[in-house]
Write an enzyme that holds these catalytic residues in place. Sequence first.
Site, short mmCIF file in Angstrom:
data_model
loop_
_atom_site.label_atom_id
_atom_site.label_comp_id
_atom_site.label_asym_id
_atom_site.label_seq_id
_atom_site.Cartn_x
_atom_site.Cartn_y
_atom_site.Cartn_z
N SER A 1 61.30 3.10 36.03
CA SER A 1 61.62 2.22 37.15
C SER A 1 63.10 1.89 37.20
CB SER A 1 60.75 0.95 37.04
OG SER A 1 60.78 0.22 38.22
N HIS B 1 53.02 1.95 42.69
CA HIS B 1 54.08 1.77 41.71
C HIS B 1 53.56 1.08 40.45
CE1 HIS B 1 58.29 1.35 40.49
NE2 HIS B 1 58.00 0.12 40.13
N ASP C 1 52.13 3.35 48.82
CA ASP C 1 52.86 2.47 47.90
C ASP C 1 53.69 1.47 48.69
OD1 ASP C 1 54.36 1.28 45.91
OD2 ASP C 1 54.53 3.13 44.76
#
Length: 710
Positions: A583, A673, A619
């Site tokens: 991330s 995510h 997402d």
Amino acid sequence: MKVRMCCAGLRNLLQGLRFSAKYYSKHNLPQTMCPYSKSKPIKCCILDCSESMCTHRTAPPGSILPCRFFSCKQEGTKVPSKRKQNTSRVTSDLLHKNLLKSEQENWNDISPTYKAVTKRIKGKLEELHNMYTRNSGSPRMRFGENVYFEENGCIFLAKADDVDEGNADILFSIEDLGFSDAFIQRIRISPDQSYMAISLKSENSEEATCIIMKLGNFPVVEKVIPSVFSFEWAANDVLYYTTQKNLKCQNVFMTTFTYQKHTKLVYTEHDARFFVDLYCTKDRRFLTINSNSKTTSEVWLVDCTHPFESPALVQARTPGVFYHIEHRKEQLYILTTYGEPAEYKLMKAPVACSGKDNWQLVYALEKKTKLVDFEMFSDDCIMFLKNAGHLYLNVISFVSHLVQSIQLPTWACEFELESHLEHTTSTCYFQLSSPVHPPKRFAYSFKENNLIEQAVQEVPIITNCHTTRLLAKSKDETLVPITVFHNKNSKELHRRPLLVHVYGAYGIDLNMSFKEEKLMLIEEGWILAYCHVRGGGEQGLSWHRDGCQRNKLKGLHDLRACIMLLHELGFSQPKHTALAAASAGGVLAGALCNTDPALIRAVVLQCYPSVFITAYENDERTPLTGILQYVQKLRKAALDHASRKSKKVITSFIVPGNWIPNIILDVQANGSHCDSSWEHSLNEVARHLAFLSRELEEVCHPQHHSKPCK
């Protein structure tokens, strides 16, 4: 160049590339020269969101904040007509569909290449998963003589004396509730154990559904509440909960289950920068409404003996000051950053006059120490702490005023506190784990003042994995912790592949919980290194401040120093080193690619890497349209570059001029995510590792080059 990248890392990678390029252009600093600069072998960089910081556990107050995107209109700019806007939208949707179809066809063409390797890895991961999850068990909630726990989507109830013998009754399963595609996120039991509230969340949604069950011989559904984030019982039949919408959580409601059933709004946070969460003090005297932003927090108290009265403010929000509340014998115990240094301290104040002018210091943490968790009991409290990668606990006695410090096992990197619903208990239970050690249960006894290892499991703690903790000296002489894992039986570590992990953002620690794929890599001879750089939270709040915003470059220096030390000590070498950045860690990975590409040879910007991108159609945090457009531009850039180069000398062998990097986009219909089921995660991880395995194999396979890799 071999790179694997997931969707969430794309924006952060590009941000990192821009960040480092802008800085070095502005300051006219030369790139760091490497002794291997004359020869640049193909290496591997992994940017992945599959190990996102989001987990099934509820994050600490203030850590989950909405992503915001802003746009502005210049003065005098003409606003397009509705017809033009609609035309533009239709064109955009058509482009999106065409790009998605093209990428899906491309994936269908290339995926058979990885089928055999994926199948092997998936089989191994399933074997490890079945072996360790069957024996590790799940965290338990102790309530008097009763123990509640969840396994495989079922809620169990057992007596404390019988739970270790496997004697438990199923109360209900989520399939019975019609939520077969969801997982349990949070469980709360009413004080008299007559009700249970659970939140269920699917992989495709950021919002959860709260279901209230009336317990008994035949549990029944009492109420279903959509879009709920947190909830707590203020009384036997009074539940407080927060609602979540568009990644924001700002309203608190109260609902009752008596004959006068009703629901009402009790608190609203009007500042969009704040996120609201609920928590009950350990003695269940107060329910706390916690409103948190990135820079400050504020707590309101609901008296559980009078749950219908309006909440009372503890201390108005003060810039730079965070605080959280516990309660014991008419005293509020306050974990706060108030005062100097701006690290967490334990303070106290009377309930009747709770303002910060009345806060008195009880205990202050040592320098560079991270407060991981805190648990209050009737006469003691326990602080779980981390320093230079080591975990230990401090037991503070409110009776003797003594502090006992207890070192936890050296292999331990993560812990999960088991819920103790009664603060009068004499034992604190928790689980310890590491990336390669499955969770193991421990207990601390207040009476005996010692650490107790629970009954030996059928599958013992891994004994052939060595854990090493190092300190790397960064550019400004700061010592940066590194945690290294490798197989004790591995010979010639300098020839082994090394996977380096980095995050360094939001004050969040690197995720070092147990993962089957990490254990598999250790068994296959890999070295795993976790670099706890500044920007993360491993050594307290100052560790985060020293690596964020204008100090972001320090995290880059830390990462460089860690990798250099690993190589100097004989842990692999540049040509066998891969980088994993989850991330927001993509910012540092992207910056390192610009400033020190030769250090790990992860990405040499004369050359494009192979990229494996996983994206999700629905997402909310990372829209698919932007990823589709990015992949098209990346693929064009790689092809343009390949057409200009006829050949490139790499170490002692030649890479043919027609070598073109693999740019692969894997679009999943389900998932997001954050959060995923075991089955979905298994397939995704297997694909990622198959890609990585094949790419690294091509680097060192003798049939592809004039000489084999050494």
